[in-house]
Enzyme design. Structure first.
Site, short mmCIF file in Angstrom:
data_model
loop_
_atom_site.label_atom_id
_atom_site.label_comp_id
_atom_site.label_asym_id
_atom_site.label_seq_id
_atom_site.Cartn_x
_atom_site.Cartn_y
_atom_site.Cartn_z
N GLU A 270 -1.25 -4.95 2.02
CA GLU A 270 -1.07 -3.97 0.95
C GLU A 270 -1.08 -2.55 1.52
O GLU A 270 -0.26 -1.71 1.15
CB GLU A 270 -2.19 -4.10 -0.09
CG GLU A 270 -2.15 -5.36 -0.92
CD GLU A 270 -3.35 -5.50 -1.83
OE1 GLU A 270 -3.46 -6.53 -2.52
OE2 GLU A 270 -4.20 -4.59 -1.85
N LEU A 271 -2.03 -2.31 2.41
CA LEU A 271 -2.16 -0.98 3.01
C LEU A 271 -0.90 -0.62 3.80
O LEU A 271 -0.43 0.52 3.74
CB LEU A 271 -3.38 -0.96 3.94
CG LEU A 271 -3.89 0.42 4.34
CD1 LEU A 271 -4.53 1.13 3.14
CD2 LEU A 271 -4.91 0.32 5.46
#
Length: 241
Positions: A83-84
Site C-alpha cells: 500500500e505504501l
C-alpha cells in the site's frame, strides 16, 4: 433483471494501518471522527480482503488523501508496504497527499528502521533476499513518506487527542485541495459570463437604436449562454470526489 448497485462516492481518505495492532480502538475512533465531519473514508474491515492489492490500489487511486498509521508492527505486513509503495507512486505524480502518523513509534525509529519497526523490516529483507528490487521499492517508499510533515502520539498521545489532530489535518488538506481544484469547465463558465456581460455593456454603448441594440444582444448572448448552460450541465452530472 438485477438492479444496478447504488453509486458510491470515491473515498476522500484512505487509511493504511496494521490491522491487528490498532484496529479495535484507535482506528474505530478515527473513522468515526472523520465521518462525523462528513469525510468519506475507506478502511478495510476484513484482514483477508487486504490481500487483494488490485482493489486496494483502486481505492488509493480514487482518494485525495492517505493517512498512514506507522506502528511497531506496520512493517510486519507485506500488504501495508505494498500500500505504501502504491501511495508513494501517486504522491510522485502529485495525485495524492499523504499524512504520516507515528503511533507509539518515534519518527527517527521509523526513518532509520530501528527498534521493533526495523526488526520486522529486516525479517522481510531476509525473506526476499532474492528479490532486492522489492526491498528497494519498499525502502524508497518509506523514506519518502516519513520525510513528510506528520503527527506523533508523543505530541498528541495515542487516544482521542491524536484522533482530533488527524481529523483537523485531513480537513485542512481537503480544503486546500478544493481551493486548488478549479476545473476547466468552471473557468470556462466564469470567463464566458464575464465576456457575456462585457458584450452587453459594449453593445449598449455603441448601438443607440433600440432594435439594433436588441439584435446585437441576441447575436452576442445566445452562443455564450448556450456554452455556459452546457458547461453547467457537465459539472452537475460529474460525480463528486
Amino acid at each position: 433483471m438485477a438492479e444496478p448497485p447504488p453509486y458510491q462516492r470515491p473515498p476522500q481518505v484512505f487509511i493504511s494501518f496494521y490491522g491487528n495492532e490498532s484496529r479495535d480502538n484507535f482506528i474505530k475512533y478515527l473513522v468515526w471522527g472523520l465521518r462525523d465531519e462528513r469525510v468519506n473514508v475507506f478502511v478495510d474491515r476484513a484482514e483477508a480482503n487486504r490481500r487483494d492489492i488490485r482493489n486496494i490500489s483502486t481505492k488509493i487511486e480514487e482518494s485525495n488523501i492517505a493517512v498512514v498509521i506507522f506502528s511497531k508492527r506496520y512493517t510486519e505486513s507485506e500488504m501495508c508496504l505494498n500500500e505504501l509503495q502504491k501511495m508513494y507512486e501517486h504522491v510522485e505524480q502529485s495525485n495524492l497527499k499523504v499524512i504520516p502518523v507515528f503511533y507509539d513509534v518515534s519518527i527517527s525509529g521509523v526513518k532509520n528502521l530501528e527498534d521493533e519497526f526495523g526488526n520486522h523490516f529486516e525479517e522481510l529483507r531476509e525473506k526476499y533476499a532474492n528479490d532486492p528490487l522489492k526491498i528497494l521499492k519498499w525502502e524508497d517508499s518509506l523514506s519518502s513518506i516519513v520525510e513528510r510533515t506528520g503527527l506523533t502520539s508523543e505530541d498528541h498521545e495515542t487516544g482521542l487527542g491524536l484522533v482530533r489532530a488527524i481529523v483537523t489535518a485531513v480537513k485542512s488538506e481537503l480544503m486546500d485541495s478544493e481551493r486548488q481544484n478549479i476545473t476547466k469547465g468552471q473557468v470556462f463558465v466564469l470567463a464566458s459570463a464575464a465576456v457575456f456581460i462585457c458584450s452587453l455593456i459594449v453593445a449598449r454603448l455603441l448601438c443607440t437604436d433600440v432594435k439594433v441594440n436588441k439584435a446585437v444582444k441576441c447575436l452576442l448572448g445566445f452562443p455564450v449562454l448556450a456554452g455556459i448552460l452546457h458547461q453547467l450541465y457537465c459539472l452537475r452530472t460529474q460525480p463528486n470526489r
